[in-house]
Design a protein around this motif. Structure first.
Motif, PDB file in Angstrom:
ATOM      1  N   ALA A  20      18.698   4.850  -9.784  1.00  0.00           N
ATOM      2  CA  ALA A  20      19.016   5.862 -10.778  1.00  0.00           C
ATOM      3  C   ALA A  20      19.554   5.254 -12.055  1.00  0.00           C
ATOM      4  O   ALA A  20      19.432   5.824 -13.137  1.00  0.00           O
ATOM      5  N   THR A  21      20.154   4.076 -11.967  1.00  0.00           N
ATOM      6  CA  THR A  21      20.763   3.469 -13.150  1.00  0.00           C
ATOM      7  C   THR A  21      19.746   2.736 -13.999  1.00  0.00           C
ATOM      8  O   THR A  21      19.821   2.758 -15.228  1.00  0.00           O
ATOM      9  N   THR A  22      18.778   2.087 -13.390  1.00  0.00           N
ATOM     10  CA  THR A  22      17.790   1.333 -14.161  1.00  0.00           C
ATOM     11  C   THR A  22      16.505   2.103 -14.361  1.00  0.00           C
ATOM     12  O   THR A  22      15.646   1.698 -15.137  1.00  0.00           O
ATOM     13  N   GLY A  23      16.335   3.217 -13.644  1.00  0.00           N
ATOM     14  CA  GLY A  23      15.129   4.013 -13.808  1.00  0.00           C
ATOM     15  C   GLY A  23      13.911   3.401 -13.176  1.00  0.00           C
ATOM     16  O   GLY A  23      12.798   3.621 -13.628  1.00  0.00           O
ATOM     17  N   GLU A  24      14.069   2.611 -12.104  1.00  0.00           N
ATOM     18  CA  GLU A  24      12.915   2.039 -11.432  1.00  0.00           C
ATOM     19  C   GLU A  24      12.084   3.127 -10.760  1.00  0.00           C
ATOM     20  O   GLU A  24      12.621   4.113 -10.260  1.00  0.00           O
ATOM     21  N   ILE A  25      10.775   2.942 -10.787  1.00  0.00           N
ATOM     22  CA  ILE A  25       9.857   3.835 -10.091  1.00  0.00           C
ATOM     23  C   ILE A  25       9.068   2.995  -9.112  1.00  0.00           C
ATOM     24  O   ILE A  25       8.499   1.960  -9.473  1.00  0.00           O
ATOM     25  N   ILE A  26       9.036   3.419  -7.854  1.00  0.00           N
ATOM     26  CA  ILE A  26       8.410   2.640  -6.803  1.00  0.00           C
ATOM     27  C   ILE A  26       7.294   3.458  -6.164  1.00  0.00           C
ATOM     28  O   ILE A  26       7.453   4.653  -5.924  1.00  0.00           O
ATOM     29  N   GLY A  27       6.175   2.816  -5.887  1.00  0.00           N
ATOM     30  CA  GLY A  27       5.085   3.503  -5.219  1.00  0.00           C
ATOM     31  C   GLY A  27       4.189   2.516  -4.502  1.00  0.00           C
ATOM     32  O   GLY A  27       4.235   1.309  -4.755  1.00  0.00           O
ATOM     33  N   ASN A  28       3.376   3.024  -3.574  1.00  0.00           N
ATOM     34  CA  ASN A  28       2.447   2.196  -2.810  1.00  0.00           C
ATOM     35  C   ASN A  28       1.013   2.637  -3.064  1.00  0.00           C
ATOM     36  O   ASN A  28       0.738   3.823  -3.251  1.00  0.00           O
ATOM     37  N   TYR A  29       0.110   1.656  -3.047  1.00  0.00           N
ATOM     38  CA  TYR A  29      -1.311   1.952  -3.169  1.00  0.00           C
ATOM     39  C   TYR A  29      -2.031   1.174  -2.068  1.00  0.00           C
ATOM     40  O   TYR A  29      -1.788  -0.022  -1.864  1.00  0.00           O
ATOM     41  N   TYR A  30      -2.937   1.867  -1.353  1.00  0.00           N
ATOM     42  CA  TYR A  30      -3.671   1.246  -0.251  1.00  0.00           C
ATOM     43  C   TYR A  30      -5.065   0.845  -0.722  1.00  0.00           C
ATOM     44  O   TYR A  30      -5.775   1.639  -1.336  1.00  0.00           O
ATOM     45  N   TRP A  31      -5.442  -0.395  -0.419  1.00  0.00           N
ATOM     46  CA  TRP A  31      -6.743  -0.907  -0.847  1.00  0.00           C
ATOM     47  C   TRP A  31      -7.882  -0.150  -0.172  1.00  0.00           C
ATOM     48  O   TRP A  31      -7.737   0.370   0.939  1.00  0.00           O
ATOM     49  N   ALA A  32      -9.023  -0.146  -0.822  1.00  0.00           N
ATOM     50  CA  ALA A  32     -10.207   0.493  -0.251  1.00  0.00           C
ATOM     51  C   ALA A  32     -10.730  -0.283   0.953  1.00  0.00           C
ATOM     52  O   ALA A  32     -11.368   0.293   1.830  1.00  0.00           O
ATOM     53  N   ALA A  33     -10.462  -1.593   1.002  1.00  0.00           N
ATOM     54  CA  ALA A  33     -10.890  -2.421   2.124  1.00  0.00           C
ATOM     55  C   ALA A  33      -9.820  -3.474   2.380  1.00  0.00           C
ATOM     56  O   ALA A  33      -9.140  -3.920   1.453  1.00  0.00           O
ATOM     57  N   VAL A  34      -9.663  -3.860   3.637  1.00  0.00           N
ATOM     58  CA  VAL A  34      -8.698  -4.904   3.985  1.00  0.00           C
ATOM     59  C   VAL A  34      -9.124  -6.201   3.320  1.00  0.00           C
ATOM     60  O   VAL A  34     -10.292  -6.599   3.379  1.00  0.00           O
ATOM     61  N   LYS A  35      -8.179  -6.871   2.676  1.00  0.00           N
ATOM     62  CA  LYS A  35      -8.490  -8.080   1.922  1.00  0.00           C
ATOM     63  C   LYS A  35      -8.488  -9.330   2.810  1.00  0.00           C
ATOM     64  O   LYS A  35      -7.919  -9.348   3.895  1.00  0.00           O
TER      65      LYS A  35
END
Length: 280
Positions: free
Chosen positions: A199-214
């Motif tokens: 809340a103090t630094t305003g970080e935004i965190i999220g996840n994205y899943y690849w279309a195929a396993v790398k």
């Protein structure tokens, strides 16, 4: 104009002005894992033609043991050569690929067996090319196939969706296939709802899943809608702003993005383009 095949594209390599003993030109395809085909019989087949004359094309395998630790040196195997003409013709060569018994494989999972298709090679490369020599001209190649076999089988054209998924093991991007990374575009931006990491630094965190396993955890590059690198587009009340630097921790299945923004909050969403690269 290849009878029975009707390809949309083919590869063309044009050589000119070569004369030195260390001059060369070849196509290379890196095939994952130095263990591939090791100790087995392999057949390489392809269609080719030239713009004029009857030059030669030679083929070579290179077994690359990767990096990390103390891997063995590259092992080069000359597979043979063919003489091409001005008409599309299918050629094939069969070779016994050396075993890697007693060799040391690197620790970083980047070993490969490389298929080199030479169209020109000065005298420095005689042992690798079968002395095809300097050749200046136009070489067209299509339908290259490498298989464990004693003779070539019909060329396999996989469905587009299957081929795309196999390619995405090594490289994936959010841009349209014909759009270069870093292009300014709102098309196909990935949207990621933001959760406040701080809340103090305003970080935004999220996840994205690849279309195929790398193949391994990829190197990820981020772009905002204007094509700026290492940035994302931050949506607040429907207004697109440029967020600050992006940090990420990726695995073979997903990536976690941490975006710092001086005015970040849980009501924001992130939009971005990305490139995930684990090419050999």
């Amino acid at each position: 104009a290849i009878p029975g095949q009707e390809p949309k594209n083919y590869a063309r390599l044009v050589t000119s002005g070569q004369s030195a003993s260390n001059a060369y030109a070849f196509f290379v395809q890196k095939i994952e894992s130095v263990r591939t085909l090791a100790g087995k019989t392999a057949t390489i087949s392809f269609w080719a033609k030239t713009g004029s004359g009857t030059p030669k094309i030679s083929v070579e395998f290179e077994q690359v043991f990767g990096t990390g630790g103390s891997p063995s040196s590259v092992v080069a195997t000359y597979c043979g050569q063919v003489t091409v003409s001005t008409s599309w013709t299918r050629y094939s060569l069969t070779v016994n690929v050396p075993s890697i018994f007693g060799k040391t494989v690197g620790t970083t999972d980047d070993g490969s067996i490389n298929l080199n298709i030479w169209v020109s090679g000065g005298s420095d490369f005689n042992s690798r090319t079968g002395s095809i020599g300097i050749q200046n001209g136009t070489f067209d190649i299509w339908g290259v196939q490498v298989e464990q076999n004693y003779q070539p089988t019909p060329f396999e054209q996989r469905p587009i969706g299957v081929e795309l998924a196999l390619c995405q093991r090594y490289y994936e991007k959010s841009y349209e296939n014909a759009t270069a990374p870093g292009t300014s575009t709102f098309t196909r931006l990935v949207t990621m709802p933001g959760s406040a990491g701080s809340a103090t630094t305003g970080e935004i965190i999220g996840n994205y899943y690849w279309a195929a396993v790398k193949r391994v955890a990829p190197t990820v590059a981020w772009y905002d809608h204007s094509g700026n690198s290492n940035r994302v587009t931050r949506l607040q009340y429907g207004v697109a702003n440029h967020a600050n630097n992006v940090a990420s921790a990726g695995t073979v299945t997903e990536v976690m993005a941490v975006v710092s923004s001086t005015s970040g909050n849980t009501g924001q969403s992130l939009q971005f383009h990305f490139v995930a690269d684990v090419e050999l």
